[in-house]
Enzyme design. Structure first.
Site, PDB file in Angstrom:
ATOM      1  CE  LYS A 116      -4.288  -1.622   0.121  1.00 15.75           C
ATOM      2  NZ  LYS A 116      -4.198  -3.013   0.420  1.00 15.75           N
ATOM      3  CE  LYS A 199      -4.520  -9.834  -4.606  1.00 20.30           C
ATOM      4  NZ  LYS A 199      -5.206  -9.759  -3.352  1.00 20.30           N
ATOM      5  CE  LYS A 202     -13.460  -6.601  -3.000  1.00 19.83           C
ATOM      6  NZ  LYS A 202     -13.562  -6.381  -1.549  1.00 19.83           N
TER       7      LYS A 202
HETATM    8  P1  TYM Z   1     -10.513  -8.799   0.936  1.00 17.77           P
HETATM    9  O1  TYM Z   1     -11.730  -7.982   1.183  1.00 17.77           O
HETATM   10  O2  TYM Z   1      -9.434  -8.220   0.100  1.00 17.77           O
HETATM   11  O3  TYM Z   1     -10.901 -10.191   0.288  1.00 17.77           O
HETATM   12  C1  TYM Z   1     -11.922 -10.985   0.849  1.00 17.77           C
HETATM   13  C2  TYM Z   1     -11.590 -12.454   0.723  1.00 17.77           C
HETATM   14  O4  TYM Z   1     -11.373 -12.801  -0.636  1.00 17.77           O
HETATM   15  C3  TYM Z   1     -10.116 -13.475  -0.773  1.00 17.77           C
HETATM   16  N1  TYM Z   1      -9.518 -13.152  -2.076  1.00 17.77           N
HETATM   17  C4  TYM Z   1      -9.012 -14.077  -2.902  1.00 17.77           C
HETATM   18  N2  TYM Z   1      -8.915 -15.413  -2.787  1.00 17.77           N
HETATM   19  C5  TYM Z   1      -8.373 -16.067  -3.821  1.00 17.77           C
HETATM   20  N3  TYM Z   1      -7.917 -15.466  -4.958  1.00 17.77           N
HETATM   21  C6  TYM Z   1      -7.996 -14.122  -5.115  1.00 17.77           C
HETATM   22  N4  TYM Z   1      -7.584 -13.551  -6.218  1.00 17.77           N
HETATM   23  C7  TYM Z   1      -8.554 -13.364  -4.040  1.00 17.77           C
HETATM   24  N5  TYM Z   1      -8.779 -12.035  -3.855  1.00 17.77           N
HETATM   25  C8  TYM Z   1      -9.368 -11.934  -2.644  1.00 17.77           C
HETATM   26  C9  TYM Z   1      -9.277 -12.942   0.373  1.00 17.77           C
HETATM   27  O5  TYM Z   1      -8.230 -13.832   0.675  1.00 17.77           O
HETATM   28  C10 TYM Z   1     -10.296 -12.836   1.478  1.00 17.77           C
HETATM   29  O6  TYM Z   1     -10.493 -14.076   2.103  1.00 17.77           O
HETATM   30  N6  TYM Z   1      -8.137  -8.282   5.280  1.00 17.77           N
HETATM   31  C11 TYM Z   1      -9.221  -8.968   4.622  1.00 17.77           C
HETATM   32  C12 TYM Z   1     -10.592  -8.690   5.214  1.00 17.77           C
HETATM   33  C13 TYM Z   1     -10.683  -9.003   6.664  1.00 17.77           C
HETATM   34  C14 TYM Z   1     -10.736 -10.311   7.247  1.00 17.77           C
HETATM   35  C15 TYM Z   1     -10.838 -10.081   8.644  1.00 17.77           C
HETATM   36  C16 TYM Z   1     -10.686 -11.598   6.720  1.00 17.77           C
HETATM   37  C17 TYM Z   1     -10.763  -8.096   7.676  1.00 17.77           C
HETATM   38  N7  TYM Z   1     -10.854  -8.739   8.880  1.00 17.77           N
HETATM   39  C18 TYM Z   1     -10.922 -11.168   9.544  1.00 17.77           C
HETATM   40  C19 TYM Z   1     -10.774 -12.670   7.617  1.00 17.77           C
HETATM   41  C20 TYM Z   1     -10.886 -12.451   9.011  1.00 17.77           C
HETATM   42  C21 TYM Z   1      -9.247  -8.499   3.166  1.00 17.77           C
HETATM   43  O7  TYM Z   1      -8.782  -7.434   2.848  1.00 17.77           O
HETATM   44  O8  TYM Z   1      -9.918  -9.298   2.324  1.00 17.77           O
END
Ligand code: TYM
Length: 334
Positions: A116, A199, A202
């Site tokens: 970031k 990957k 978003k």
């Molecule tokens: P976030 O919002 O970026 O993504 C949500 C979930 O989607 C998964 N993900 C992917 N899995 C496989 N391939 C991809 N290309 C891909 N892109 C996204 C992420 O691994 C995630 O599981 N920090 C976290 C949100 C969060 C969280 C938590 C998760 C906040 N508190 C507590 C679990 C437990 C995040 O930014 O995910």
């Protein structure tokens, strides 16, 4: 499963926009698969989205969108507790308390923070630095055993476990569990983009979304980057083609995958056919979800009911943890 045997499961998705296939196969699909067997808490991480998307006008719409997508993908609010992170402000207190034992150095070394900083040098806010502490608080708020996430969250989970162990050591208790990332015993999923490398994300602009209409899915898949094709039998598969197969693995029948792998091995593959097949198999997965998203997003009363009841249940669990953590830390004065 019998209630007393159930494990506690926690996971969340940031409210920064519509969900794509990475979110679905890395996280959401597993939420749905686990909800009837374990004690599940699935939330929408709106606080976390403020580290990069502080836009009051967009925020509410984004939370609503993800909520509708959770429900459309099949999360049953009777089985799992669905809530919005900011509806359970106890998480902010737990995050503050955990931050007293999180070291600046380890936070600065976190890959997501460095990424970031590199991408957005003009907005290196303190929330970005303490992002993993808030995430640990999300997970430890319900003392989770399992956290279904994609591969990109592995390091955050390592930090969560480290904070939990440190807390237990400092206070001489066995209070927080070792929360582990979960994918039914398989490696964590990483869904690639179709733009050649990296990957699906978003912010990468390469997403295929759960809300994409069929013709958009077809267009995105037909534009997928390929290569010049195998020049001799049994050539190694290049990254862009391997990425197409990775997505196929998630949505297509094994016989379909075997068919195209065989064609590749014998140099008879036609990438146009491969893409057409992938697009149709994606559409089969996505269309029913998309149709439900539209209906659910229009049902205000239902969305209200789900989040109100979810927040109530999540607060109950959070209150218990905070009461115990305060006691352990000696915060019980008068
Ligand atoms: P976030 O919002 O970026 O993504 C949500 C979930 O989607 C998964 N993900 C992917 N899995 C496989 N391939 C991809 N290309 C891909 N892109 C996204 C992420 O691994 C995630 O599981 N920090 C976290 C949100 C969060 C969280 C938590 C998760 C906040 N508190 C507590 C679990 C437990 C995040 O930014 O995910």
């Amino acid at each position: 499963m019998e209630k007393s045997m159930r494990k506690t499961v926690v996971s969340g998705i940031r409210s920064t926009g519509k969900l794509h296939l990475g979110n679905y196969f890395g996280a959401l699909r597993n939420f749905v698969k686990m909800q009837h067997d374990q004690q599940c808490y699935f939330f929408i991480a709106d606080y976390h989205s403020l580290t990069t998307h502080p836009d009051p006008k967009a925020l509410h719409g984004n939370v609503r969108q993800i909520l509708a997508e959770y429900l459309a993908a099949g999360i049953d609010p009777e089985a799992a507790t669905i809530y919005v992170q900011s509806d359970v402000p106890q998480v902010a207190e737990l995050s503050l308390l955990l931050s007293m034992h999180a070291y600046i150095g380890e936070l600065e070394r976190t890959a997501s923070f460095k990424d970031k900083v590199r991408k957005n040098p003009e907005n290196v806010n303190a929330g970005l630095l303490t992002y993993p502490v808030l995430m640990a608080a999300d997970i430890l708020l319900h003392r989770a055993d399992f956290v279904p996430v994609g591969k990109d969250q592995e390091q955050h989970l390592e930090l969560t476990r480290r904070f939990a162990r440190r807390f237990n050591t400092i206070y001489g208790v066995e209070y927080f569990p070792e929360s582990v990332p979960y994918n039914f015993g398989q490696d964590l999923v990483k869904i690639p983009g179709l733009d050649g490398s990296g990957k699906m994300g978003k912010s990468e602009g390469n997403g295929i979304y759960l809300s994409d209409p069929d013709d958009v899915i077809r267009k995105k898949v037909m534009r997928a980057v390929t290569d010049a094709g195998p020049q001799e039998p049994n050539s190694p598969i290049s990254e862009p083609i391997a990425n197409i197969f990775t997505i196929m693995n998630a949505v297509s029948e094994q016989s379909t995958i075997d068919f195209f792998k065989e064609k590749y091995a014998t140099c008879e593959i036609r990438y146009g056919d491969l893409k057409k097949q992938l697009a149709e198999d994606l559409i089969k997965t996505i269309t029913p979800i998309r149709e439900r998203i539209e209906a659910i997003a229009a049902d205000d009363a239902y969305l209200h009911k789900v989040t109100r009841e979810g927040a109530e249940r999540a607060r109950e669990s959070a209150d218990k943890t905070l009461r115990e953590v305060r006691e352990i830390m000696g915060i019980h004065h008068f």
